[in-house]
Design an enzyme around this catalytic site. Sequence first.
Site, PDB file in Angstrom:
ATOM      1  N   LYS A 169       0.888  -1.045  -0.003  1.00  0.00           N
ATOM      2  CA  LYS A 169       0.081   0.027   0.249  1.00  0.00           C
ATOM      3  C   LYS A 169       0.596   1.474   0.390  1.00  0.00           C
ATOM      4  O   LYS A 169       1.651   1.633   0.962  1.00  0.00           O
ATOM      5  CB  LYS A 169      -0.826  -0.201   1.074  1.00  0.00           C
ATOM      6  CG  LYS A 169      -1.726   1.345   0.994  1.00  0.00           C
ATOM      7  CD  LYS A 169      -3.140   0.821   2.300  1.00  0.00           C
ATOM      8  CE  LYS A 169      -3.755   1.888   1.988  1.00  0.00           C
ATOM      9  NZ  LYS A 169      -5.528   1.683   3.058  1.00  0.00           N
ATOM     10  N   GLU A 185     -19.139  -5.889  11.090  1.00  0.00           N
ATOM     11  CA  GLU A 185     -19.768  -4.893  12.376  1.00  0.00           C
ATOM     12  C   GLU A 185     -21.648  -6.248  12.955  1.00  0.00           C
ATOM     13  O   GLU A 185     -21.718  -5.390  13.744  1.00  0.00           O
ATOM     14  CB  GLU A 185     -20.867  -3.945  11.126  1.00  0.00           C
ATOM     15  CG  GLU A 185     -19.841  -2.522  10.663  1.00  0.00           C
ATOM     16  CD  GLU A 185     -19.503  -2.940  10.185  1.00  0.00           C
ATOM     17  OE1 GLU A 185     -18.226  -1.633   8.966  1.00  0.00           O
ATOM     18  OE2 GLU A 185     -19.270  -4.047   9.254  1.00  0.00           O
ATOM     19  N   ARG A 200     -25.312  -1.301   8.666  1.00  0.00           N
ATOM     20  CA  ARG A 200     -24.264  -3.065   8.251  1.00  0.00           C
ATOM     21  C   ARG A 200     -25.170  -3.653   9.320  1.00  0.00           C
ATOM     22  O   ARG A 200     -24.891  -5.320   9.082  1.00  0.00           O
ATOM     23  CB  ARG A 200     -23.505  -2.761   7.693  1.00  0.00           C
ATOM     24  CG  ARG A 200     -22.876  -2.330   6.876  1.00  0.00           C
ATOM     25  CD  ARG A 200     -21.510  -2.693   6.382  1.00  0.00           C
ATOM     26  NE  ARG A 200     -20.418  -3.234   6.439  1.00  0.00           N
ATOM     27  CZ  ARG A 200     -20.772  -3.624   5.440  1.00  0.00           C
ATOM     28  NH1 ARG A 200     -20.603  -3.296   3.754  1.00  0.00           N
ATOM     29  NH2 ARG A 200     -18.989  -4.242   5.132  1.00  0.00           N
TER      30      ARG A 200
END
Length: 592
Positions: free
Chosen positions: A247, A335, A363
């Site tokens: 990244k 979640e 969610r």
Amino acid sequence: MSANLLLHINNPTDLRKLDVAQLPQVAKELRDFIIDVVSVREGHLGASLGVIELTIALHYVFNTPEDLLVWDVGHQAYGHKILTERRAKFDTNRQLGGISGFPKRSESVYDTFGVGHSSTSISAALGMAIASQLKGENRSHIAVIGDASIASGMAFEGLNHAGVTDANLLVILNDNAIGIDPSVGALKNYLTAVKEGKNPKQNNMIKSLNFDYSGPIDGHDIGLLITELKRLRKVKGPKFLHIITTKGKGLQLAEEDQVKYHAPGKFDAITGKIHAKSEEHLPMKFQDVFGFTLVELAKNNPKIVGITPAMPSGSSMKFMMEAFPDRAFDVGIAEQHAVTLAAGMATQGMVVFCNIYSTFLQRAYDQVIHDVALQNLPVIFCLDRAGLVGEDGATHHGVFDLAYLRCIPNMIIYAPKDEIALQNILYTASLGLEHPIAIRYPRGRGCLAGFRFQISDFRFQKVEIGKAELLKEGSKKAVLSTGFIGNNVTLALEKMNNSVGIAHYDFGFVKPLDEKLLHEIFAQFESIITIEDGVIKGGFGSAVVEFAVKNNYQIPIETLGIPDVFVEHGTVAELQKKCGIDVDSLAQLLDN
């Protein structure tokens, strides 16, 4: 090799005219282009830099948009957008009226699925693949997902289904060991073992799900990527390619500090150094008020625990994790699990602070209803990024929470108007409540410039549940606001030449409402205006209107807030103006 190859690439067809030997130069130019624009315009940097070679290889090998490419979350899709007819518009990224920061179906035929929340790509691409089968179409379907997103339950549901189909689906795992924060969990440890060659091939969990597994391979070796993608394109059924990337690849500081450079703000395009902002005289961020307060409360109460789904930095749960590592949990992008984990802890007498961004609590709606509220467990939901969040746009605005939580029995809902109110409700909740509570607060800074200097002594005051507050007296018109947007009302009233007849009330509690005070207000005033930074339909204003109807009050009520549309991206100030809840719009309205 000619310079400025990127300037001659308007779409993937142009890209495919190049020789493979030219593609590394395209990769360098594409990285430089993203760095140049994002350094000035801001946005999500690290994820896109990490998949430059993969992006080029995908569009080079596959016949996009005929072949369908789905990016998970979409933080990494800047290179994709630039190569698919949006290079000239890329400097409008995330700005009002400009292109979205995420793939968006209405924006381009190359954006096959709208994203913004994680772990949807496998299910979506599988749905496309099955549809293509049913229609007799010969297409490829590719889902690109990260190592943090693939740990989510929905991603596993998609893999589980795909493995018993013969769908033409290719799942590409972009493994860089980091999401917004470092990836966590047993699956992350498994992937690390695979990368290091410590996992026996016969124990490969992806193969056990009936995928043709290949990898891990270097995701920055563009020639190797192209060779492998060409091979996989000819393989029938569900396929899985595991690639290893870095990244922030190509910008040294972004590689070294991947969390900070996920979305670094403005920075120097050459050195990568982030332009420092003076915070000396600025109010604290609400997330930091939460984080510091939680640590202070936890010092005196060993039953306090904290939970966050993959947002320890963004929510400032990291302070609790540093101070009390055994009592604070980053559960990854999960979640639903976070909410039911909190419920399980609450059954055992723990005081659970579950910090989830407002848009992401959506969610776990069933878990909030079934596992928490139905059992009346006093879980403390701390909903960061409530209201309009700005440039991340429609997928991230936390504007639905008041409406979708208000209808749930047993739920207390509170929106603090400032930092002290947030601190005091956290303190009150920590003492023990009879019901679950959702505390919603906005992204960014508060309004009390001196608050940071009070943080050390924590002058807590217990909040009376369901009690509203008169902020300004008046005689003709009453303005009822909830939460931080009430500060816009205060500023609007100060800006007016004559606001004597206008009263202002802060209804921190949207549920339960202060009905005693509402009776007094309806009996005293000629008209009422409600203001919220949530959707008008079903929100705070709706609650006041319901009260009026139930009690047969006839005075005019005007409800202000987020209209019945998905609000686009732009600065918070721009979006508030579009919704008519900025200071100037409110001053003009109240003056009439």
